[in-house]
Motif scaffolding. Structure first.
Motif, PDB file in Angstrom:
ATOM      1  N   GLU A 143      37.943  57.546  46.185  1.00 40.28           N
ATOM      2  CA  GLU A 143      39.093  56.717  45.817  1.00 40.28           C
ATOM      3  C   GLU A 143      39.320  55.606  46.849  1.00 40.28           C
ATOM      4  O   GLU A 143      39.630  54.475  46.490  1.00 40.28           O
ATOM      5  CB  GLU A 143      40.357  57.572  45.678  1.00 40.28           C
ATOM      6  N   ASP A 144      39.159  55.948  48.118  1.00 44.63           N
ATOM      7  CA  ASP A 144      39.314  54.944  49.177  1.00 44.63           C
ATOM      8  C   ASP A 144      38.254  53.852  49.039  1.00 44.63           C
ATOM      9  O   ASP A 144      38.547  52.666  49.181  1.00 44.63           O
ATOM     10  CB  ASP A 144      39.223  55.603  50.554  1.00 44.63           C
ATOM     11  N   ILE A 145      37.042  54.251  48.731  1.00 46.86           N
ATOM     12  CA  ILE A 145      35.950  53.286  48.522  1.00 46.86           C
ATOM     13  C   ILE A 145      36.306  52.354  47.363  1.00 46.86           C
ATOM     14  O   ILE A 145      36.157  51.131  47.456  1.00 46.86           O
ATOM     15  CB  ILE A 145      34.615  54.007  48.264  1.00 46.86           C
ATOM     16  N   LYS A 146      36.806  52.939  46.284  1.00 49.97           N
ATOM     17  CA  LYS A 146      37.159  52.146  45.105  1.00 49.97           C
ATOM     18  C   LYS A 146      38.250  51.122  45.439  1.00 49.97           C
ATOM     19  O   LYS A 146      38.164  49.962  45.036  1.00 49.97           O
ATOM     20  CB  LYS A 146      37.634  53.075  43.993  1.00 49.97           C
ATOM     21  N   MET A 147      39.250  51.545  46.192  1.00 49.22           N
ATOM     22  CA  MET A 147      40.333  50.626  46.563  1.00 49.22           C
ATOM     23  C   MET A 147      39.809  49.497  47.453  1.00 49.22           C
ATOM     24  O   MET A 147      40.210  48.336  47.291  1.00 49.22           O
ATOM     25  CB  MET A 147      41.455  51.379  47.273  1.00 49.22           C
ATOM     26  N   ARG A 148      38.919  49.826  48.377  1.00 47.59           N
ATOM     27  CA  ARG A 148      38.336  48.780  49.239  1.00 47.59           C
ATOM     28  C   ARG A 148      37.500  47.810  48.421  1.00 47.59           C
ATOM     29  O   ARG A 148      37.470  46.607  48.703  1.00 47.59           O
ATOM     30  CB  ARG A 148      37.480  49.406  50.346  1.00 47.59           C
ATOM     31  N   GLN A 149      36.804  48.316  47.403  1.00 45.88           N
ATOM     32  CA  GLN A 149      36.008  47.437  46.548  1.00 45.88           C
ATOM     33  C   GLN A 149      36.912  46.482  45.759  1.00 45.88           C
ATOM     34  O   GLN A 149      36.594  45.301  45.611  1.00 45.88           O
ATOM     35  CB  GLN A 149      35.144  48.265  45.601  1.00 45.88           C
ATOM     36  N   PHE A 150      38.044  47.001  45.273  1.00 40.99           N
ATOM     37  CA  PHE A 150      39.001  46.136  44.579  1.00 40.99           C
ATOM     38  C   PHE A 150      39.536  45.058  45.520  1.00 40.99           C
ATOM     39  O   PHE A 150      39.721  43.910  45.128  1.00 40.99           O
ATOM     40  CB  PHE A 150      40.166  46.946  44.006  1.00 40.99           C
ATOM     41  N   GLN A 151      39.786  45.442  46.760  1.00 41.00           N
ATOM     42  CA  GLN A 151      40.272  44.481  47.745  1.00 41.00           C
ATOM     43  C   GLN A 151      39.231  43.385  47.972  1.00 41.00           C
ATOM     44  O   GLN A 151      39.564  42.200  48.026  1.00 41.00           O
ATOM     45  CB  GLN A 151      40.581  45.203  49.059  1.00 41.00           C
ATOM     46  N   ALA A 152      37.965  43.773  48.084  1.00 41.32           N
ATOM     47  CA  ALA A 152      36.893  42.792  48.272  1.00 41.32           C
ATOM     48  C   ALA A 152      36.800  41.865  47.058  1.00 41.32           C
ATOM     49  O   ALA A 152      36.638  40.650  47.214  1.00 41.32           O
ATOM     50  CB  ALA A 152      35.562  43.498  48.516  1.00 41.32           C
TER      51      ALA A 152
END
Length: 65
Positions: free
Chosen positions: A43-52
Motif C-alpha cells: 500500500e505504501d508503494i502504491k501511494m508513493r507511485q501515485f505521488q510520483a
C-alpha cells in the motif's frame, strides 16, 4: 520563465528520489514473507507511485505553459 524552469528541476529531482525510494521498497517487499507487513508495504508503494504520477502530471502541465 526562470521560475518555471526551477519548478521543473525541483519536480524532476523529487520524481527521481521517489523512484529510487520506490525501488528500494519493492526490493524489501520481494524479500518479505507473506503477511500484514507485506500488504502494508504494498500500500505504501502504491501511494508513493501515485505521488510520483502527480508530480509527473504537474511537470507536464508546467511544460505546456
Amino acid at each position: 520563465m526562470a521560475e518555471q524552469n526551477d519548478e521543473l528541476l525541483k519536480l524532476t529531482r523529487e520524481v527521481r528520489q521517489l523512484s529510487d525510494y520506490i525501488a528500494s521498497l519493492k526490493r524489501k517487499k520481494n524479500r518479505m514473507p507473506e503477511g500484514p507487513e507485506k500488504e502494508q508495504l504494498a500500500e505504501d508503494i502504491k501511494m508513493r507511485q501515485f505521488q510520483a504520477l502527480f508530480y509527473l502530471e504537474k511537470m507536464e502541465n508546467l511544460a505546456k505553459d
